[in-house]
Design a protein around this motif. Structure first.
Motif, PDB file in Angstrom:
ATOM      1  N   ARG A 142       4.361   1.081  -5.172  1.00 57.77           N
ATOM      2  CA  ARG A 142       4.415   1.064  -3.696  1.00 57.77           C
ATOM      3  C   ARG A 142       4.584   2.483  -3.154  1.00 57.77           C
ATOM      4  N   SER A 143       5.402   3.274  -3.831  1.00 58.36           N
ATOM      5  CA  SER A 143       5.614   4.659  -3.390  1.00 58.36           C
ATOM      6  C   SER A 143       4.310   5.445  -3.487  1.00 58.36           C
ATOM      7  N   LEU A 144       3.579   5.238  -4.582  1.00 53.28           N
ATOM      8  CA  LEU A 144       2.291   5.937  -4.738  1.00 53.28           C
ATOM      9  C   LEU A 144       1.328   5.534  -3.618  1.00 53.28           C
ATOM     10  N   ALA A 145       1.286   4.236  -3.315  1.00 58.73           N
ATOM     11  CA  ALA A 145       0.333   3.735  -2.314  1.00 58.73           C
ATOM     12  C   ALA A 145       0.676   4.206  -0.905  1.00 58.73           C
ATOM     13  N   THR A 146       1.981   4.351  -0.613  1.00 56.59           N
ATOM     14  CA  THR A 146       2.397   4.638   0.765  1.00 56.59           C
ATOM     15  C   THR A 146       2.856   6.073   0.973  1.00 56.59           C
TER      16      THR A 146
END
Ligand SMILES: NC(=O)c1ccc[n+]([C@@H]2O[C@H](COP(=O)([O-])OP(=O)(O)OC[C@H]3O[C@@H](n4cnc5c(N)ncnc54)[C@H](O)[C@@H]3O)[C@@H](O)[C@H]2O)c1
Length: 329
Positions: free
Chosen positions: A318-322
């Protein structure tokens, strides 16, 4: 004597069957695979019977199962094995979905069956010694953990597409190692990544080069560096810095020969990949599982460790995506 059934006769099924041949107090009595030829081949190699997974799980003569099938089959096999009262050794990741792992926890804990999650790196002599010496207080309080984990070369893109992505497939081992060495639960995750090794991995929606930064409630920090490429072998190192010093585990090389001349010092590459590097860890992991079954101790890492690593992997994705830091509940 404990009777063990192996589910899945692929790469890791062979490793565990071979380990069991070297462990006192247990024997492989049955093996199963979706491909009968694969089951027959391993069965004749270890002197066991080829059966179906359902037959193994239903057999009253079998005490424990080793689940080494593809990850998307673990859920059903865990559910039916736990309900049948079998002790379970399940390969990592337990499942790709944290919610499904929570369902498995309910079934496993209701059945009261022993469960080991296959985070084999905890049993590597180097990493196990780092953990033991931290616990003995040799470096004081842990402050910073650095984990470097790089594969020799990327898998085929066809594998990447069904792998769940680098964080759930590869860095999951490092998330567990981070928890093992930090000695505290992770509360905050930041991750970034790129496709620098193979553009096709990027086109498939994944990364092959990534860093994650994990923080615990008391402020301890772990940084993890992953790559799907290392030109010098399978790069597996960890360093822990504490209030009274540091401790680190270095790579294991193909041999210990060093040559020196006017150009400097040269030594062998790191051992090629996980089958070589972690051969001893897989054996120690199986010895621990069998010892726990014989003595009535709970195996560790257990199913809740499988969930904790998965929750961190989901947060990293999620951190990578956002691009944001993800707080864990
Ligand atoms: N801990 C580690 O270091 C490590 C290393 C490799 C793989 N793994 C894990 O082990 C699992 C298997 O990986 P692998 O590399 O051995 O895969 P693999 O493809 O080599 O072997 C899996 C085998 O399971 C069989 N199979 C598929 N569905 C089945 C079913 N329902 N019942 C019985 N057999 C079935 C396949 O035919 C195949 O022979 C995965 O979860 C993977 O993440 C862990």
């Amino acid at each position: 004597m404990l009777n063990i059934g192996i589910l899945g006769c692929g790469r890791i099924g062979h490793v565990h069957a071979r380990s069991l041949q070297m462990v006192d107090g247990a024997r492989v009595v049955a093996v199963a695979d979706a491909f009968v030829e694969a089951a027959n081949a391993l069965a004749s190699g270890v002197g066991a019977k080829a059966m179906t997974a359902d037959e193994i799980i239903a057999s009253p003569d079998i005490d424990a199962v080793v689940i080494g099938t593809p990850t998307d089959t673990h859920f059903d096999l865990i559910q039916s094995s736990a309900k049948a009262g079998k002790a379970i050794f399940c390969e990592k990741p337990v499942d790709m979905s944290a919610d499904r792992i929570r369902e498995c926890i309910k079934t496993v804990e209701a059945a009261g069956v022993p469960f080991l999650t296959g985070f084999n790196r905890r049993f590597d002599p180097g990493f196990a010694a780092v953990h033991a010496r931290i616990a003995a207080g040799e470096i004081g309080d842990v402050e910073l953990v650095t984990i470097l984990s790089r594969d020799p070369s990327p898998p085929p893109v066809s594998y990447i597409k069904s792998s769940g992505g680098l964080f759930r497939d590869m860095m999951i081992h490092d998330f567990d190692m981070a928890r093992f060495l930090l000695g505290e639960d992770v509360v905050r995750v930041y991750a970034t990544g790129s496709a620098l090794v193979d553009p096709a991995i990027g086109e498939a929606g994944d990364v092959d080069t990534a860093v994650a930064v994990l923080t615990t409630a008391s402020g301890k920090i772990c940084q993890i560096s992953n790559s799907r490429r290392a030109t010098y072998g399978y790069d597996q190192r960890a360093e822990v810095h504490g209030s009274r010093g540091l401790i680190r585990a270095e790579n294991v090389r193909e041999n210990n020969v060093e040559i020196a001349n006017g150009a400097g010092f040269r030594s062998a590459p790191a051992q090629h990949f996980f089958l070589e590097r972690y051969a001893g860890a897989y054996l120690a992991e199986m010895m621990h599982f069998i010892d726990c079954l014989a003595s009535g101790r709970a195996p560790s890492p257990g199913i809740r460790d499988g969930l904790a690593a998965q929750v961190i992997a989901d947060a990293a994705a999620r951190s990578l995506a956002t691009g944001i830091v993800v707080e864990l509940g």
